[in-house]
Design an enzyme around this catalytic site. Structure first.
Site, PDB file in Angstrom:
ATOM      1  CG  PHE A 123      -1.937   1.117   1.062  1.00 45.25           C
ATOM      2  CD1 PHE A 123      -3.197   0.819   0.508  1.00 45.25           C
ATOM      3  CD2 PHE A 123      -1.745   2.203   1.758  1.00 45.25           C
ATOM      4  CE1 PHE A 123      -3.951   1.831   0.290  1.00 45.25           C
ATOM      5  CE2 PHE A 123      -2.874   3.322   1.783  1.00 45.25           C
ATOM      6  CZ  PHE A 123      -4.077   2.923   1.136  1.00 45.25           C
ATOM      7  CG  ASP A 193      -0.892  -1.842   7.157  1.00 42.22           C
ATOM      8  OD1 ASP A 193      -1.915  -2.003   7.670  1.00 42.22           O
ATOM      9  OD2 ASP A 193      -0.529  -0.965   6.756  1.00 42.22           O
ATOM     10  CE  LYS A 219      -8.418   1.005   4.198  1.00 39.58           C
ATOM     11  NZ  LYS A 219      -6.906   0.549   4.205  1.00 39.58           N
ATOM     12  NE  ARG A 363     -10.265  -2.031  -3.255  1.00 39.91           N
ATOM     13  CZ  ARG A 363      -9.574  -1.400  -2.157  1.00 39.91           C
ATOM     14  NH1 ARG A 363      -8.665  -1.552  -1.649  1.00 39.91           N
ATOM     15  NH2 ARG A 363     -10.123  -0.039  -1.645  1.00 39.91           N
TER      16      ARG A 363
HETATM   17  C1  LIG Z   1      -6.126   1.922   3.945  1.00 33.00           C
HETATM   18  C2  LIG Z   1      -4.572   1.660   4.358  1.00 33.00           C
HETATM   19  C3  LIG Z   1      -3.896   2.454   5.091  1.00 33.00           C
HETATM   20  C4  LIG Z   1      -4.450   3.825   5.459  1.00 33.00           C
HETATM   21  O1  LIG Z   1      -3.670   4.768   6.205  1.00 33.00           O
HETATM   22  P1  LIG Z   1      -4.100   5.968   6.501  1.00 33.00           P
HETATM   23  O2  LIG Z   1      -3.033   6.548   7.555  1.00 33.00           O
HETATM   24  O3  LIG Z   1      -5.390   5.664   7.468  1.00 33.00           O
HETATM   25  O4  LIG Z   1      -4.636   6.890   5.587  1.00 33.00           O
HETATM   26  C5  LIG Z   1      -2.474   2.055   5.435  1.00 33.00           C
HETATM   27  N1  LIG Z   1      -2.046   1.069   4.910  1.00 33.00           N
HETATM   28  C6  LIG Z   1      -2.854   0.035   4.343  1.00 33.00           C
HETATM   29  C7  LIG Z   1      -2.311  -1.199   4.235  1.00 33.00           C
HETATM   30  C8  LIG Z   1      -4.235   0.512   4.175  1.00 33.00           C
HETATM   31  O5  LIG Z   1      -5.010  -0.408   3.396  1.00 33.00           O
END
Ligand SMILES: *Cc1c(COP(=O)(O)O)cnc(C)c1O
Length: 404
Positions: A123, A193, A219, A363
């Site tokens: 990500f 993560d 989410k 998706r």
């Molecule tokens: C959605 C997501 C984020 C989002 O990070 P924010 O700091 O809340 O914007 C981070 N890592 C992953 C893998 C995600 O899917």
């Protein structure tokens, strides 16, 4: 699969009653709960109480009437969803900020080792933050490699392996215990993560002996747009790892108003500034929905919803990029098509809300708490119709929005 088959699955679904706990608009089949979870009915009530009574009436007295401990209290509610103990998780900031704190902490802890390893195509914020974090630690560097090269990239200079457990595009899932063990065998710490995993798949950081983890709450956990994120640090590391963003809320005694920084014990040291109380008020009641959820029933339903869309996608001739084995994926399904953006827009025009991930991925999120099998079957019918009739070719579906 027919509509009757889907209805039969709904009739036997132990999770079906949860749908009534969400306020979903009529005429919408919501397949984007992996990006922004739906609104629990309890949230507007909790927000009104937090604003009108706690803030409006109790004013600053509310800090001593439950506000000051809310990051720990919410951490304790997330802990069972990841297999952690209540005192190993704290809530606040964003996933991005927690990533920064954890990466710098790991590098400073392992002063002899200088490399952070992560996956190409992770990500974006994970890689962007890692780039910024290594720049803050003298001599540190970031090594980003393809998934197939990850194992070979671990060596005696690796301080940290940073992986996103469920891939945001493809839904591919790493083996939590296996990759944690690989990092440990190389002498590195492991940072996971869980943004696309928590509330989507069963997690057990204790059994996997994971060191640190971060994740989103807006989410699959339905905490609301920009809801604060969580950080897990295994108890065995809590005294040794230091938060590089040494703010007053992580101080041992914030209200002693001392000049020097002295970190609090336990997870409290990972706090930075004043917690975002209104956002946490939403998240708290959203988390309460998970009490007593049967994780096996959740996994079974996720797999059934996936199978319905996999079948519809195959019938439409779309190429599915998500793993066929439920244990090897998260709770979303992705299709690759050169016209994926227009396809996503055409689905939205029919009330089926999914999303597009650049350059060619459609998706669709599968949230067992508030989707019925019939909803997903109906979405599959729309998908087939749009592909069969080439409805997506309408030029209106090719105009790009800022958020896809
Ligand atoms: C959605 C997501 C984020 C989002 O990070 P924010 O700091 O809340 O914007 C981070 N890592 C992953 C893998 C995600 O899917």
């Amino acid at each position: 699969m027919t509509r009757e088959d889907a209805r039969a699955l709904d009739a036997a679904d132990p999770i079906a009653p949860f749908r009534d706990r969400f306020a979903l608009p009529d005429g919408v089949i919501y397949l984007d709960g992996n990006s922004l979870g739906a609104l629990p009915r309890s949230v507007p009530v909790a927000l009104a109480d937090a604003a009108q009574r706690q803030w409006g009436t109790r004013l600053i007295r509310s800090w001593n009437e439950g506000w000051i401990d809310v990051p720990q209290r919410l951490g304790a509610k997330i802990a069972p969803l990841i297999g952690a103990a209540a005192d190993e998780v704290i809530v606040g900031d964003t996933t991005s900020t927690h990533l920064f704190k954890a990466i710098v902490a790991a590098l400073r802890h392992h002063s002899g080792r200088r490399t952070v390893v992560s996956e190409a195509g992770n990500f974006p914020t994970d890689l962007h933050i890692a780039e910024g974090a290594v720049a803050c630690v003298p001599g540190a560097r970031l090594k980003v490699v393809e998934r197939a090269a990850l194992a070979d990239a671990l060596d005696d200079d690796t301080a940290l392996l940073l992986l996103t457990h469920v891939h945001y595009k493809t839904s591919e899932r790493f083996d939590l215990a296996g990759w944690t063990a690989r990092a440990h065998a190389a002498g590195a710490l492991m940072l996971w993560d869980f943004s696309h995993s928590v509330g989507a798949v069963r997690l057990d950081v204790t059994a996997a002996e994971a060191d640190m983890a971060v994740g989103c709450t807006y989410k699959f956990l339905n905490g609301g747009p920009g809801a604060p994120a969580f950080l897990y640090v295994a108890r065995r590391h809590q005294a040794a790892l230091a938060n590089p963003i040494s703010g007053w809320m992580g101080h041992a005694e914030p209200f002693a108003f001392q000049d020097g920084y002295r970190p609090a014990d336990g997870m409290k040291r990972w706090l930075v500034g004043t917690p975002s109380i209104l956002a946490m008020a939403s998240l708290e009641v959203a988390l309460d929905l998970w009490t007593g959820i049967d994780e096996d029933a959740l996994a079974t339903k996720s797999a059934a919803l996936f199978a319905i869309l996999a079948q519809a996608g195959a019938a439409a001739g779309l190429s599915c990029v998500s793993p066929a084995d439920p244990a090897a994926r998260g709770s979303h399904i992705s299709f690759r098509a050169p016209y994926a953006y227009a396809l996503t827009q055409a689905l939205i025009a029919r009330g089926v809300i999914g999303d597009f991930r650049d350059p060619d991925i459609l998706r669709l999120g599968l949230t067992p708490l508030y989707l019925s099998h019939e909803d997903v079957w109906q979405a599959g019918e729309h998908l087939r119709a749009i592909v069969a009739t080439e409805e997506w070719r309408d030029p209106a579906f090719s105009t790009r929005n800022a958020v896809t």
